[in-house]
Design an enzyme around this catalytic site. Sequence first.
Site, PDB file in Angstrom:
ATOM      1  N   ASP A  21       0.699  -1.234  -0.166  1.00 58.48           N
ATOM      2  CA  ASP A  21      -0.021   0.105  -0.048  1.00 58.48           C
ATOM      3  C   ASP A  21       0.720   1.281  -0.034  1.00 58.48           C
ATOM      4  O   ASP A  21       1.979   1.217   0.706  1.00 58.48           O
ATOM      5  CB  ASP A  21      -0.692  -0.119   1.051  1.00 58.48           C
ATOM      6  CG  ASP A  21      -2.082   0.953   1.181  1.00 58.48           C
ATOM      7  OD1 ASP A  21      -2.436   1.533  -0.130  1.00 58.48           O
ATOM      8  OD2 ASP A  21      -2.676   1.045   1.939  1.00 58.48           O
ATOM      9  N   GLY A  22       0.380   2.127  -0.656  1.00 56.57           N
ATOM     10  CA  GLY A  22       0.919   3.472  -0.566  1.00 56.57           C
ATOM     11  C   GLY A  22       1.578   4.105  -1.687  1.00 56.57           C
ATOM     12  O   GLY A  22       2.295   4.871  -1.792  1.00 56.57           O
ATOM     13  N   TRP A  26       2.794   8.008  -1.995  1.00 59.03           N
ATOM     14  CA  TRP A  26       4.384   8.195  -2.314  1.00 59.03           C
ATOM     15  C   TRP A  26       4.486   9.294  -3.384  1.00 59.03           C
ATOM     16  O   TRP A  26       5.256  10.223  -3.179  1.00 59.03           O
ATOM     17  CB  TRP A  26       4.919   6.886  -2.613  1.00 59.03           C
ATOM     18  CG  TRP A  26       6.453   6.903  -2.726  1.00 59.03           C
ATOM     19  CD1 TRP A  26       7.484   6.839  -1.565  1.00 59.03           C
ATOM     20  CD2 TRP A  26       7.014   7.274  -3.807  1.00 59.03           C
ATOM     21  NE1 TRP A  26       8.758   6.920  -2.036  1.00 59.03           N
ATOM     22  CE2 TRP A  26       8.649   7.295  -3.526  1.00 59.03           C
ATOM     23  CE3 TRP A  26       6.714   7.179  -5.188  1.00 59.03           C
ATOM     24  CZ2 TRP A  26       9.443   7.506  -4.645  1.00 59.03           C
ATOM     25  CZ3 TRP A  26       7.769   7.643  -6.305  1.00 59.03           C
ATOM     26  CH2 TRP A  26       9.210   7.717  -5.722  1.00 59.03           C
ATOM     27  N   HIS A  38       3.564   3.776  -8.869  1.00 60.02           N
ATOM     28  CA  HIS A  38       3.493   2.406  -9.127  1.00 60.02           C
ATOM     29  C   HIS A  38       4.770   1.706  -9.700  1.00 60.02           C
ATOM     30  O   HIS A  38       5.029   0.640  -9.462  1.00 60.02           O
ATOM     31  CB  HIS A  38       2.255   2.136 -10.050  1.00 60.02           C
ATOM     32  CG  HIS A  38       1.118   2.397  -9.398  1.00 60.02           C
ATOM     33  ND1 HIS A  38       0.590   2.060  -8.094  1.00 60.02           N
ATOM     34  CD2 HIS A  38       0.091   3.271  -9.977  1.00 60.02           C
ATOM     35  CE1 HIS A  38      -0.567   2.562  -8.017  1.00 60.02           C
ATOM     36  NE2 HIS A  38      -0.945   3.278  -8.865  1.00 60.02           N
ATOM     37  N   SER A  66      -6.581  -5.637  -6.375  1.00 54.21           N
ATOM     38  CA  SER A  66      -7.621  -6.117  -5.822  1.00 54.21           C
ATOM     39  C   SER A  66      -8.933  -6.129  -6.940  1.00 54.21           C
ATOM     40  O   SER A  66      -8.858  -5.191  -7.849  1.00 54.21           O
ATOM     41  CB  SER A  66      -8.064  -5.502  -4.610  1.00 54.21           C
ATOM     42  OG  SER A  66      -8.826  -4.456  -4.951  1.00 54.21           O
ATOM     43  N   ARG A  72     -10.872   2.310 -10.091  1.00 58.11           N
ATOM     44  CA  ARG A  72      -9.857   3.444 -10.070  1.00 58.11           C
ATOM     45  C   ARG A  72      -9.907   4.024 -11.527  1.00 58.11           C
ATOM     46  O   ARG A  72     -10.727   3.292 -12.458  1.00 58.11           O
ATOM     47  CB  ARG A  72      -8.496   2.788  -9.970  1.00 58.11           C
ATOM     48  CG  ARG A  72      -8.349   2.482  -8.430  1.00 58.11           C
ATOM     49  CD  ARG A  72      -6.997   2.354  -8.000  1.00 58.11           C
ATOM     50  NE  ARG A  72      -6.669   2.040  -6.703  1.00 58.11           N
ATOM     51  CZ  ARG A  72      -5.639   1.828  -6.200  1.00 58.11           C
ATOM     52  NH1 ARG A  72      -4.412   1.812  -6.799  1.00 58.11           N
ATOM     53  NH2 ARG A  72      -5.655   1.644  -4.731  1.00 58.11           N
ATOM     54  N   LEU A 132      11.814 -20.273  -3.743  1.00 53.91           N
ATOM     55  CA  LEU A 132      10.909 -19.455  -3.370  1.00 53.91           C
ATOM     56  C   LEU A 132       9.631 -19.713  -4.003  1.00 53.91           C
ATOM     57  O   LEU A 132       9.549 -19.567  -5.075  1.00 53.91           O
ATOM     58  CB  LEU A 132      11.333 -17.878  -3.312  1.00 53.91           C
ATOM     59  CG  LEU A 132      10.128 -16.953  -2.924  1.00 53.91           C
ATOM     60  CD1 LEU A 132       9.892 -16.750  -1.312  1.00 53.91           C
ATOM     61  CD2 LEU A 132      10.626 -15.413  -3.449  1.00 53.91           C
ATOM     62  N   ARG A 186       1.364  -4.758   6.099  1.00 51.34           N
ATOM     63  CA  ARG A 186       0.865  -4.006   5.347  1.00 51.34           C
ATOM     64  C   ARG A 186       1.454  -2.677   5.657  1.00 51.34           C
ATOM     65  O   ARG A 186       1.876  -2.164   6.872  1.00 51.34           O
ATOM     66  CB  ARG A 186      -0.717  -3.753   5.728  1.00 51.34           C
ATOM     67  CG  ARG A 186      -1.529  -2.569   4.865  1.00 51.34           C
ATOM     68  CD  ARG A 186      -2.735  -2.844   5.209  1.00 51.34           C
ATOM     69  NE  ARG A 186      -3.473  -1.924   3.824  1.00 51.34           N
ATOM     70  CZ  ARG A 186      -4.527  -1.820   3.371  1.00 51.34           C
ATOM     71  NH1 ARG A 186      -5.424  -2.876   3.775  1.00 51.34           N
ATOM     72  NH2 ARG A 186      -5.201  -0.882   2.524  1.00 51.34           N
ATOM     73  N   ARG A 192      -5.847  -2.789   8.032  1.00 53.26           N
ATOM     74  CA  ARG A 192      -7.055  -3.406   7.638  1.00 53.26           C
ATOM     75  C   ARG A 192      -6.587  -4.737   6.653  1.00 53.26           C
ATOM     76  O   ARG A 192      -5.627  -4.302   5.745  1.00 53.26           O
ATOM     77  CB  ARG A 192      -8.123  -2.908   7.255  1.00 53.26           C
ATOM     78  CG  ARG A 192      -7.916  -1.833   5.970  1.00 53.26           C
ATOM     79  CD  ARG A 192      -8.986  -1.117   5.512  1.00 53.26           C
ATOM     80  NE  ARG A 192      -8.650  -0.359   4.084  1.00 53.26           N
ATOM     81  CZ  ARG A 192      -8.018   0.853   4.361  1.00 53.26           C
ATOM     82  NH1 ARG A 192      -7.969   1.300   5.487  1.00 53.26           N
ATOM     83  NH2 ARG A 192      -7.910   1.633   3.207  1.00 53.26           N
ATOM     84  N   LEU A 193      -7.528  -5.697   6.364  1.00 54.28           N
ATOM     85  CA  LEU A 193      -7.124  -6.876   5.329  1.00 54.28           C
ATOM     86  C   LEU A 193      -7.670  -6.411   4.109  1.00 54.28           C
ATOM     87  O   LEU A 193      -6.903  -6.997   3.048  1.00 54.28           O
ATOM     88  CB  LEU A 193      -7.958  -8.091   5.998  1.00 54.28           C
ATOM     89  CG  LEU A 193      -6.926  -8.931   7.038  1.00 54.28           C
ATOM     90  CD1 LEU A 193      -7.970 -10.094   7.445  1.00 54.28           C
ATOM     91  CD2 LEU A 193      -5.680  -9.266   6.700  1.00 54.28           C
ATOM     92  N   SER A 194      -8.626  -5.799   3.786  1.00 52.81           N
ATOM     93  CA  SER A 194      -9.052  -5.286   2.429  1.00 52.81           C
ATOM     94  C   SER A 194      -9.102  -6.469   1.549  1.00 52.81           C
ATOM     95  O   SER A 194      -8.608  -6.480   0.518  1.00 52.81           O
ATOM     96  CB  SER A 194      -8.277  -4.261   1.825  1.00 52.81           C
ATOM     97  OG  SER A 194      -8.097  -3.174   2.339  1.00 52.81           O
TER      98      SER A 194
END
Length: 244
Positions: A21-22, A26, A38, A66, A72, A132, A186, A192-194
């Site tokens: 997030d952010g 930013w 982004h 999401s 958006r 991974l 987060r 929050r989980l969103s």
Amino acid sequence: MKQSTLTQTELHGIHVAIIMDGNGRWATQRGLPRVAGHRAGVETVRRIVEAAPNAGINILTLYAFSSDNWKRPAPEVTALMQLLRAFLRREAVRCARHGIRLEVLGRRDRLPAPVVEEIIRAEKLTCQGNRLHLRIAVDYSSRDAILQAVQKIATLPELTRDTFATLLGQVHNSQSAAPDVDLLIRTSGEQRLSDFLLWECAYAEFFFTKSHWPDFQVTELEAAVSDFRRRDRRFGALPQAVAS
């Protein structure tokens, strides 16, 4: 590659999920268009993915887009899809070289066809990776995934938590059952989980940071993992000293 500061005890693999997030905030703070945030966020993804195995992480799930993000502005959504396509095209070879298996969770029927083609190519190219397991959630809704899994219950001879997790994996387009999350991070100060990994986070530990995602550093990831290692996870049971 940078050596981890974690001890061998701390290097037992865990599943870390991150709500990145952010990016927009930013960029706004710097007087830049949101897409610049982004782009900077993509660079952070590269750093964190590279550092994850040495930080004691064997599964890393990143929340990239999401199902609600379709709300958006269209230019921003278009830019995000272009960044995703470019990331997959560029990083798939790099992931394969470093033993990283890449999977994309979520719906694909609403994604642009070139993005879906890159997803399929990246997953095929990296399918042998065992260092991974990198999972990127795109057009993802945990509530929708749970609903889809419930609709498949009738196909099961017996319903258990494990079999339901397998169904969740299937609706996620994953080759494996939905893994429990050990640590959820987060960024950007939200708590929050969103609609992210609701089933998988049943016993997850949480780590919130005010850092915007482009500013999130490997040292902060390692600090979050170290903090997680110190927590007493009882899963509903009593501490051993009290129970004995």
